[in-house]
Design a protein around this motif. Structure first.
Motif, PDB file in Angstrom:
ATOM      1  N   VAL A  12      -8.374   8.478  -9.376  1.00  0.00           N
ATOM      2  CA  VAL A  12      -8.549   9.660  -8.530  1.00  0.00           C
ATOM      3  C   VAL A  12      -8.290  10.912  -9.365  1.00  0.00           C
ATOM      4  O   VAL A  12      -7.887  10.827 -10.526  1.00  0.00           O
ATOM      5  CB  VAL A  12      -7.591   9.638  -7.325  1.00  0.00           C
ATOM      6  N   HIS A  13      -8.523  12.065  -8.747  1.00  0.00           N
ATOM      7  CA  HIS A  13      -8.283  13.328  -9.417  1.00  0.00           C
ATOM      8  C   HIS A  13      -7.016  13.996  -8.896  1.00  0.00           C
ATOM      9  O   HIS A  13      -6.521  13.676  -7.812  1.00  0.00           O
ATOM     10  CB  HIS A  13      -9.480  14.250  -9.230  1.00  0.00           C
ATOM     11  N   THR A  14      -6.519  14.903  -9.673  1.00  0.00           N
ATOM     12  CA  THR A  14      -5.307  15.642  -9.326  1.00  0.00           C
ATOM     13  C   THR A  14      -5.431  16.249  -7.932  1.00  0.00           C
ATOM     14  O   THR A  14      -6.467  16.826  -7.597  1.00  0.00           O
ATOM     15  CB  THR A  14      -5.058  16.746 -10.360  1.00  0.00           C
ATOM     16  N   GLU A  16      -5.460  14.615  -5.131  1.00  0.00           N
ATOM     17  CA  GLU A  16      -5.983  13.667  -4.138  1.00  0.00           C
ATOM     18  C   GLU A  16      -4.892  12.721  -3.654  1.00  0.00           C
ATOM     19  O   GLU A  16      -3.766  12.725  -4.146  1.00  0.00           O
ATOM     20  CB  GLU A  16      -7.169  12.905  -4.729  1.00  0.00           C
ATOM     21  N   SER A  17      -5.259  11.911  -2.669  1.00  0.00           N
ATOM     22  CA  SER A  17      -4.319  10.977  -2.052  1.00  0.00           C
ATOM     23  C   SER A  17      -4.808   9.543  -2.208  1.00  0.00           C
ATOM     24  O   SER A  17      -6.009   9.305  -2.417  1.00  0.00           O
ATOM     25  CB  SER A  17      -4.157  11.291  -0.563  1.00  0.00           C
ATOM     26  N   LEU A  18      -3.874   8.619  -2.082  1.00  0.00           N
ATOM     27  CA  LEU A  18      -4.188   7.207  -2.220  1.00  0.00           C
ATOM     28  C   LEU A  18      -3.129   6.416  -1.469  1.00  0.00           C
ATOM     29  O   LEU A  18      -1.950   6.833  -1.426  1.00  0.00           O
ATOM     30  CB  LEU A  18      -4.182   6.826  -3.694  1.00  0.00           C
ATOM     31  N   SER A  86       0.375  11.281  -1.889  1.00  0.00           N
ATOM     32  CA  SER A  86      -0.401  12.497  -1.745  1.00  0.00           C
ATOM     33  C   SER A  86      -0.089  13.447  -2.886  1.00  0.00           C
ATOM     34  O   SER A  86       0.898  13.273  -3.612  1.00  0.00           O
ATOM     35  CB  SER A  86      -0.111  13.169  -0.405  1.00  0.00           C
ATOM     36  N   ASP A  87      -0.958  14.437  -3.048  1.00  0.00           N
ATOM     37  CA  ASP A  87      -0.784  15.440  -4.094  1.00  0.00           C
ATOM     38  C   ASP A  87      -0.523  14.782  -5.452  1.00  0.00           C
ATOM     39  O   ASP A  87       0.416  15.140  -6.171  1.00  0.00           O
ATOM     40  CB  ASP A  87       0.350  16.400  -3.729  1.00  0.00           C
ATOM     41  N   VAL A 124      -4.728   8.912 -12.498  1.00  0.00           N
ATOM     42  CA  VAL A 124      -4.979  10.254 -11.986  1.00  0.00           C
ATOM     43  C   VAL A 124      -5.442  11.126 -13.136  1.00  0.00           C
ATOM     44  O   VAL A 124      -4.748  11.247 -14.151  1.00  0.00           O
ATOM     45  CB  VAL A 124      -3.724  10.855 -11.341  1.00  0.00           C
TER      46      VAL A 124
END
Length: 126
Positions: A12-14, A16-18, A86-87, A124
């Motif tokens: 994911v990118h900075t 974002e949430s997972l 998150s974040d 990330v």
């Protein structure tokens, strides 16, 4: 022997949430009685305990590195513990492991936990 399987890791990118999942099977006790924790290990670094929920979810703890961004929860009907993240930032890149302890207490130290999953990769990027 308790069996744990993690899933949900992704790239994911900075910002974002997972959400990661840890499914338990082959338990000797009711799943609620286990303390379940999440650890992570980044390349070249020691394994870090980041969150734990105690038996019956009476208490949850977080490391300073994730406090306020990550949330641990348990769905006893599904024998599953989740880690909502998150974040996310690049320092969260690691292999994430779940672990369980029959004592039911939370201590964010790997020696405290006798059962481990195989890990799931979270990457990330900025």
């Amino acid at each position: 022997q308790l069996h744990l399987v993690e899933s949900g890791g992704d790239s994911v990118h900075t910002g974002e949430s997972l959400t990661l999942s840890c499914v338990a099977s082959n338990m000797n006790f009711k799943f609620d009685l286990y303390a379940v924790a999440w650890f992570r290990q980044a390349p070249g670094k020691e394994r870090e305990g980041i969150s734990c929920t105690s038996s019956s979810d009476t208490s949850t703890i977080y490391s300073d590195s994730v406090k306020g961004r990550f949330t641990i929860s348990r769905d006893s009907a599904k024998n599953t513990v989740y880690l909502q993240m998150s974040d996310l930032n690049t320092e969260d890149t690691a292999v994430y492991y779940c672990a369980a302890a029959t004592t039911g207490l939370c201590v964010l130290h790997s020696n405290f936990f006798g059962s481990w999953g195989q890990g799931t990769q979270v990457t990330v990027s900025s």
